[in-house]
Design an enzyme around this catalytic site. Structure first.
Site, PDB file in Angstrom:
ATOM      1  N   GLU A 178       0.642  -0.961  -0.476  1.00 54.64           N
ATOM      2  CA  GLU A 178      -0.055   0.085  -0.099  1.00 54.64           C
ATOM      3  C   GLU A 178       0.529   1.170   0.360  1.00 54.64           C
ATOM      4  O   GLU A 178       0.082   2.486  -0.425  1.00 54.64           O
ATOM      5  CB  GLU A 178      -1.117   0.214   1.204  1.00 54.64           C
ATOM      6  CG  GLU A 178      -2.182  -0.630   0.814  1.00 54.64           C
ATOM      7  CD  GLU A 178      -1.911  -2.449   1.589  1.00 54.64           C
ATOM      8  OE1 GLU A 178      -2.433  -3.400   0.989  1.00 54.64           O
ATOM      9  OE2 GLU A 178      -0.387  -2.381   2.196  1.00 54.64           O
ATOM     10  N   GLY A 186      12.399  -4.163  -0.060  1.00 56.23           N
ATOM     11  CA  GLY A 186      12.972  -3.564  -0.586  1.00 56.23           C
ATOM     12  C   GLY A 186      13.823  -4.179  -1.589  1.00 56.23           C
ATOM     13  O   GLY A 186      14.704  -3.140  -1.950  1.00 56.23           O
TER      14      GLY A 186
END
Length: 440
Positions: free
Chosen positions: A62, A308
């Site tokens: 999100e 990441g």
């Protein structure tokens, strides 16, 4: 009746709070980040600086979906004060990495009026902007009590979630009626929100914010398909999926002896669990904390226990599995893989990605599998031939590009509702931003 149900809901929350906190501490043994900033979940935030917009995004997916919208907002209103709350440590890390200075990042307090109410009192947001299906009765009630409009953006609601809300219709109808605008991903989502009590005039369809990430995928991650090695990425893998995935992997390694495999668990700390499951099948494993994909070896699985790294992993592979969809969790973002031209497979439990799955399967850039045999058969052609992988990846990118535009539509909705400051001149904004940066 609704007030009584909300009181019961709050009472149950207070009773459950000790167990919820204990669970966070237990999870902190595997991932120490769950123990960090725990006071924020109880509404204890340092400082009390007002904000203009309060966004809530659950986790990394999100947060990533919001990047284009937040970028547009800060580009046009450089001095805009944005508060972003998250639920998971992964989401917090993603938000802090994406917005190191311009956005204040906190954990969302647990859904009790005594914990979330003071945030409205001290921060005075112009609007509360919730992502996707983040529907918290007390949070929305507190926003209504403080005359703060509630926007639900990138909104989606599965059939299962809709059924669950209908079981508590008296509580839910008040909550849904308290949402000012619902900007949905699809017409199906819009119809469900209206049936649950949202004002029909306040419900519209703008598409998914996640598709806008295609145009912002870092160029350094875009690797020419012809140069991509014979590599498979198992992205966002969740516990419970390993049986099907690893059986399929064993079959693929037999078919393609030079196959390199990179596994990225969804949950940091799960590397040891997956390493043990691979070892039980006789598959060599190496666990790493850095995303150096050049060190992946044929016949071996390199587990990257870090966050990441998905974009770079997908962009350096010929094909991928996007996890969370072989178990009933709704699936993680298949658009992340196709945004960098990596065709993929996913499982049957993909209700979090319905629009993307439909668009990508229509052009055969994504395939849905549910068993080791279909898993291996779907991936083998893309892995074996770089040309087939390139064609599927390009088709997927084109399909995603055709779905972009939700960020601009969402920004327009916020602006037309009068929730954004009057536009300042570019020079004034630059001066204000420079002053703010120098004070950090």
């Amino acid at each position: 009746m609704a007030a009584g149900l909300r009181t019961l809901y709050s009472t149950l929350w207070w009773l459950a709070l000790p167990a919820v906190l204990t669970r966070a501490l237990v999870r902190g043994r595997r991932d120490p980040r769950y123990r960090e900033h725990l006071a924020e979940r109880l509404g204890r935030w340092p400082g009390a600086a007002p904000c203009d917009l309060w966004f809530h995004a659950v986790s990394m997916g999100e947060v990533r979906a919001l990047r284009v919208l937040i970028g547009l907002l800060l580009e046009r209103w450089p001095a805009l004060r944005i508060l972003m709350t998250v639920t998971t440590p992964t989401g917090r890390a993603a938000a802090e990495a994406a917005y190191p200075r311009s956005v204040e990042v906190r954990y969302l307090p647990y859904d009790l009026g005594a914990l979330v109410g003071p945030v409205f009192a001290t921060r005075s947001p112009r609007a509360l902007v919730l992502m996707e299906a983040e529907l918290w009765p007390n949070l929305i009630a507190c926003a209504n009590a403080h005359d703060v409009p509630v926007f639900l953006i990138n909104a989606r609601l599965s059939a299962r979630s809709a059924r669950r809300h209908r079981k508590f219709a008296a509580l839910g109808r008040t909550m849904f009626a308290g949402i000012s605008q619902v900007l949905c991903q699809s017409q199906t989502d819009a119809a469900r929100f209206v049936r649950l009590g949202c004002r029909e005039a306040g419900v519209s369809v703008v598409g998914s914010l996640k598709f806008d990430r295609l145009s912002t995928a870092p160029a350094v991650h875009r690797v020419c398909e012809a140069e991509r090695p014979l590599r498979l990425v198992l992205g966002c893998l969740r516990r419970g999926e390993e049986s099907i995935v690893f059986d399929a992997l064993a079959a693929l390694q037999t078919r393609l002896p030079g196959l390199e495999t990179v596994l990225i668990p969804r949950q940091v700390g799960d590397a040891a669990f997956f390493a043990k499951a691979l070892a039980a099948r006789g598959i060599p494993v190496e666990v790493a904390t850095q995303a150096d994909f050049t060190k992946a070896k044929a016949g071996e699985v390199r587990i990257v226990d870090a966050t990441g790294v998905l974009d770079a992993a997908y962009a350096n592979a010929r094909a991928a599995y996007v996890g969370g969809a072989l178990v009933p969790l709704g699936g993680h973002s298949v658009a992340d893989a196709l945004a960098v031209g990596c065709p993929a497979v996913t499982g049957p439990f993909h209700h979090n990605n319905t629009v993307a799955v439909e668009a990508l399967t229509a052009v055969d850039a994504l395939r849905v599998v549910d068993a080791p045999e279909s898993f291996a058969d779907a991936l083998a052609p893309w892995l074996a031939e770089a040309g087939l992988s390139a064609a599927a990846g390009a088709a997927g990118q084109a399909a995603l590009a055709s779905l972009a535009g939700a960020s601009a539509a969402t920004l327009a909705a916020l602006e037309s509702a009068g929730l954004l400051p009057a536009r300042e001149s570019a020079s004034a904004g630059a001066e204000r931003s420079a002053g703010a940066a120098s004070s950090v």
